[in-house]
Write a protein that holds these residues in place. Sequence first.
Motif, PDB file in Angstrom:
ATOM      1  N   LEU A 178      -6.051   6.331   7.161  1.00 24.67           N
ATOM      2  CA  LEU A 178      -5.072   5.573   7.935  1.00 24.67           C
ATOM      3  C   LEU A 178      -5.628   4.206   8.326  1.00 24.67           C
ATOM      4  O   LEU A 178      -4.920   3.186   8.247  1.00 24.67           O
ATOM      5  N   VAL A 197      -5.340   1.799   5.462  1.00 24.61           N
ATOM      6  CA  VAL A 197      -3.995   1.243   5.259  1.00 24.61           C
ATOM      7  C   VAL A 197      -3.809   0.001   6.131  1.00 24.61           C
ATOM      8  O   VAL A 197      -3.297  -1.038   5.678  1.00 24.61           O
ATOM      9  N   ILE A 198      -4.231   0.095   7.397  1.00 26.15           N
ATOM     10  CA  ILE A 198      -4.138  -1.059   8.300  1.00 26.15           C
ATOM     11  C   ILE A 198      -5.081  -2.168   7.828  1.00 26.15           C
ATOM     12  O   ILE A 198      -4.750  -3.355   7.889  1.00 26.15           O
ATOM     13  N   TYR A 238      -3.512  -4.372   5.156  1.00 28.18           N
ATOM     14  CA  TYR A 238      -2.578  -5.360   5.694  1.00 28.18           C
ATOM     15  C   TYR A 238      -3.318  -6.533   6.334  1.00 28.18           C
ATOM     16  O   TYR A 238      -3.050  -7.705   6.025  1.00 28.18           O
ATOM     17  N   TYR A 290       4.599  -5.032  11.755  1.00 26.51           N
ATOM     18  CA  TYR A 290       4.580  -3.842  12.622  1.00 26.51           C
ATOM     19  C   TYR A 290       5.653  -3.908  13.705  1.00 26.51           C
ATOM     20  O   TYR A 290       5.836  -2.948  14.455  1.00 26.51           O
ATOM     21  N   TRP A 348       7.297  -8.738   5.608  1.00 24.18           N
ATOM     22  CA  TRP A 348       6.154  -8.354   4.776  1.00 24.18           C
ATOM     23  C   TRP A 348       6.035  -9.277   3.567  1.00 24.18           C
ATOM     24  O   TRP A 348       6.972  -9.444   2.797  1.00 24.18           O
ATOM     25  N   VAL A 357       7.442   1.622  10.682  1.00 24.19           N
ATOM     26  CA  VAL A 357       6.045   1.512  10.256  1.00 24.19           C
ATOM     27  C   VAL A 357       5.491   2.879   9.879  1.00 24.19           C
ATOM     28  O   VAL A 357       4.739   3.006   8.907  1.00 24.19           O
ATOM     29  N   VAL A 361       3.883   3.683   6.287  1.00 27.50           N
ATOM     30  CA  VAL A 361       2.502   4.163   6.181  1.00 27.50           C
ATOM     31  C   VAL A 361       2.452   5.541   5.512  1.00 27.50           C
ATOM     32  O   VAL A 361       1.622   5.795   4.634  1.00 27.50           O
ATOM     33  N   ALA A 405       3.140   5.201   1.898  1.00 31.57           N
ATOM     34  CA  ALA A 405       2.029   4.503   1.251  1.00 31.57           C
ATOM     35  C   ALA A 405       0.849   5.449   1.023  1.00 31.57           C
ATOM     36  O   ALA A 405       0.222   5.432  -0.041  1.00 31.57           O
ATOM     37  N   VAL A 406       0.553   6.270   2.026  1.00 29.67           N
ATOM     38  CA  VAL A 406      -0.529   7.252   1.877  1.00 29.67           C
ATOM     39  C   VAL A 406      -0.201   8.235   0.756  1.00 29.67           C
ATOM     40  O   VAL A 406      -1.087   8.653  -0.006  1.00 29.67           O
TER      41      VAL A 406
END
Length: 378
Positions: A184, A187-188, A191, A221, A234, A332, A336, A339-340
Amino acid sequence: MGGGLPNFLLVWILVLALLCYCHKIGKLIDKGTTRLFAILPVICIFLVLPLYISVFNLRALSSFFLSWLANFKLLLFALDQGPLSPQPVPLSLPHFIALACLPIKIQQNPPPNLSPHSQELVNVNDNQDLEKLVNVEDNDTPSQEVPRKGLSTPLKYFIKFLLLVLFGYMYTKEEYIHSKIIFLVYVIHIYIGLEFILAMVGAVARAFLGIELEPQFDEPYLASSLQDFWGKRWNLMVTSVLHPAVFNPVRSLFSRFMTKKWTLLPAAIASFLVSGIMHELIFYHIGRRKPTWEVTCFFLLHGVCLTIEIVIKRELNCSWGLPRVVAAPLVVGFVVATAVWLFMPTVVRCKIDVEARMEIIAFINFVKGVYIYLKNVL
């Protein structure tokens, strides 16, 4: 495929030469098929050039800048559209090269201290965008114009920098932290890292060209919906290219078969499909592995969900939504989670996460070394 920084410099010297050629072609050949065929070899070369760069990060950035953004801008330029073809003021060669190969867009409401050429150029673009806004019928089009806010504030960048430092510390203690938390965090990290890189490129372009630029991100976010996230917040440079290159043509095509009110649905899905394919190309350049199409599925899923969101709003005639404090975590969280599920496996397979972790750990060790040295000297 060659080695190191010298190869990277040779690739970009070739890029500059090819863009000079394209700029000259724009003066010698009118828009249309002939100009397209004259520029097509350059587009093909840009598709393979990143493969000749061995440095991991430089190859990734070159793939994004050249194979995706520059190629789409050149395709639009062949038709005398897009950021490379402002009317009636032609771009100077430095502006043409910068706008072609960098993820930047001239700000539509510039401050008064710009050069006369830049001010005139922006005023022309502003008139075009104003006309576009007036003619837009659907307020929920996924690719609306970007709010004119300029670049993010230094305080926000400082906070994000501190987060990167914190993430770096967590990477050094990875054996004590659950793997899903690390995933996690990464992922941040993607960005924030991407925003920093694009912001630095934009700052350099702004300093050298004397023009104000649109922000590449607008605090995603805080998105209140998928439309808000993808269309207005984005990676806005990609949005600004996909809109004229994919969204508008597909919408025009489908207007022959359905009412204009609904043509934005296939146009939105087509835009997400193209985005997915271009991401697959970038990952191929980075990892040199055959695509598994998980990334394309990620973008198609979001395209479908976004169109469902549009349909629900229209059928219920909704002009309201959830409060941002509720909607933003939901949006968000969905981005996320998907995306994971679909995006990150390709990132891991290409070892992008490993490279990024090594970089930030190396940076932290460098800062520690400088601190210890200064402490001993002083």
